[in-house]
Design an enzyme around this catalytic site. Structure first.
Site, PDB file in Angstrom:
ATOM      1  N   CYS A   1       0.834  -1.210   0.000  1.00  0.00           N
ATOM      2  CA  CYS A   1       0.000   0.000   0.000  1.00  0.00           C
ATOM      3  C   CYS A   1       0.869   1.262   0.000  1.00  0.00           C
ATOM      4  O   CYS A   1       1.544   1.527  -0.981  1.00  0.00           O
ATOM      5  CB  CYS A   1      -0.978  -0.038   1.175  1.00  0.00           C
TER       6      CYS A   1
ATOM      7  N   GLU B   1      -1.273  -8.577   4.951  1.00  0.00           N
ATOM      8  CA  GLU B   1      -1.271  -8.763   6.417  1.00  0.00           C
ATOM      9  C   GLU B   1      -2.683  -8.706   7.002  1.00  0.00           C
ATOM     10  O   GLU B   1      -2.906  -9.150   8.121  1.00  0.00           O
ATOM     11  CB  GLU B   1      -0.347  -7.726   7.087  1.00  0.00           C
TER      12      GLU B   1
ATOM     13  N   HIS C   1      -3.639  -5.498   0.960  1.00  0.00           N
ATOM     14  CA  HIS C   1      -2.942  -5.739   2.236  1.00  0.00           C
ATOM     15  C   HIS C   1      -2.889  -7.231   2.571  1.00  0.00           C
ATOM     16  O   HIS C   1      -3.840  -7.758   3.147  1.00  0.00           O
ATOM     17  CB  HIS C   1      -3.680  -5.014   3.364  1.00  0.00           C
TER      18      HIS C   1
END
Lengths: 83, 232
Positions: B86, B205, B203
């Site tokens: 990002c 994560e 993302h």
């Protein structure tokens, strides 16, 4: 000498300018029919340099290295001598 | 093996990445404040998401020019993996470690939702645990995520198979309707020509535990860890 550089950063031709497009539409709501609206960013940089040429060159370097992203931006520099 | 997670002023996904690397995968990882300019002893780097320096000038512009990025460049030159997520992707393009630029979304709003992605390249240190063409899910959260590059650059990215992820619909098709930000050719993530630097807008994560709705993203970090174990 002290100089003031006015740097204008614009999107390159063909890049979208969603903020400009939105402003154009909103102007239409107010009854202003305009052909186009483009937004730009303006920086005023005051610097010391031995000559106008050197000042221009330094500001150009600043634009290349940080102020603009040459992939998506065009920029213009207007220089004036400060008293 | 030790992985560095770079923190700039305004980074805010650093601890999420740390949680995945340490708690979920049991790896050795630590956050590194950008003023620490030495990355000796680290075998990989994650540049996490957030709003470094308030997105002033352009998203990622200031962070890309901090001295720690010289250390990231050195580490990358050794072939070690660098992952930008990002805002991290924006930082890597601004640092010219990756091609192109991330510009304001075509519909100029912050968009935060799940996306379907197609894995386009599996011969990278970040995607060895995927199958080519596999359909996966990861969320996006950004306002400047429209991938832009000049035609010549786009052609080179295609030719050298540097596009790693594309936004697709539920059937795995590249469609305008599946493109959340107007990215050219629905590009969501690319690698450099040496393939050891990946930048992506989604993302991983936030998609690394099934309780979050998807654990597809975990394989990005697992692939990276495998690559480090095998090579360094």
């Amino acid at each position: 000498m002290q100089y003031q550089a006015t740097v204008t950063i614009e999107q390159k031709a063909g890049m979208l300018d969603p903020e400009g497009t939105t402003a154009k539409r909103a102007l239409g709501h107010l009854g202003y029919e305009v052909s186009s609206v483009k937004t730009a960013k303006l920086y005023e940089i005051v610097l010391e340099a031995e000559s106008a040429d050197i000042a221009q060159q330094k500001v150009d370097e600043m634009c290349q290295k940080l102020i603009a992203n040459p992939i998506v931006h065009n920029y213009t520099i207007e220089l004036k001598e400060l008293n | 093996m030790k992985i560095a997670i770079i923190q700039f002023g305004g980074t805010n996904c650093d601890l999420d990445v740390l949680h995945v690397l340490k708690d979920v995968l049991g790896l050795d990882a630590e956050t590194v404040w950008y003023k620490q300019e030495d990355l000796t002893g680290f075998d990989g780097v994650v540049v996490p998401g957030g709003f470094s320096y308030g997105d002033y000038l352009r998203a990622g512009a200031i962070a890309a020019r901090t001295p720690i990025m010289d250390s990231v460049k050195k580490l990358a030159a050794e072939g070690k993996p660098v992952l930008g997520i990002c805002n991290g992707f924006q930082v890597l393009t601004e640092a010219r470690l990756l091609e192109g630029a991330l510009t304001t979304n075509e519909y100029p709003k912050f968009r935060c939702h799940w996306t379907n992605l197609r894995v386009e390249a599996v011969d990278t240190p970040f995607t060895s645990k995927f199958k080519k063409g596999e359909l996966i899910r990861m969320p996006i959260a950004h306002m400047e995520g429209k991938f832009y590059a000049e035609e010549k650059t786009l052609a080179e990215l295609d030719e050298k198979e540097q596009v790693v992820f594309r936004y697709v619909d539920g059937n795995g098709k590249v469609m305008d309707s599946a493109n959340p930000n107007g990215s050219l050719e629905n590009i969501a993530g690319i690698v450099n020509t040496s393939r050891n630097i990946l930048g992506l807008m989604p993302h991983p994560e936030r998609a690394s535990e099934s309780i979050l709705g998807s654990d597809d993203g975990l394989r990005v970090f697992e692939s990276m860890a495998d690559y480090i174990t095998e090579n360094f």
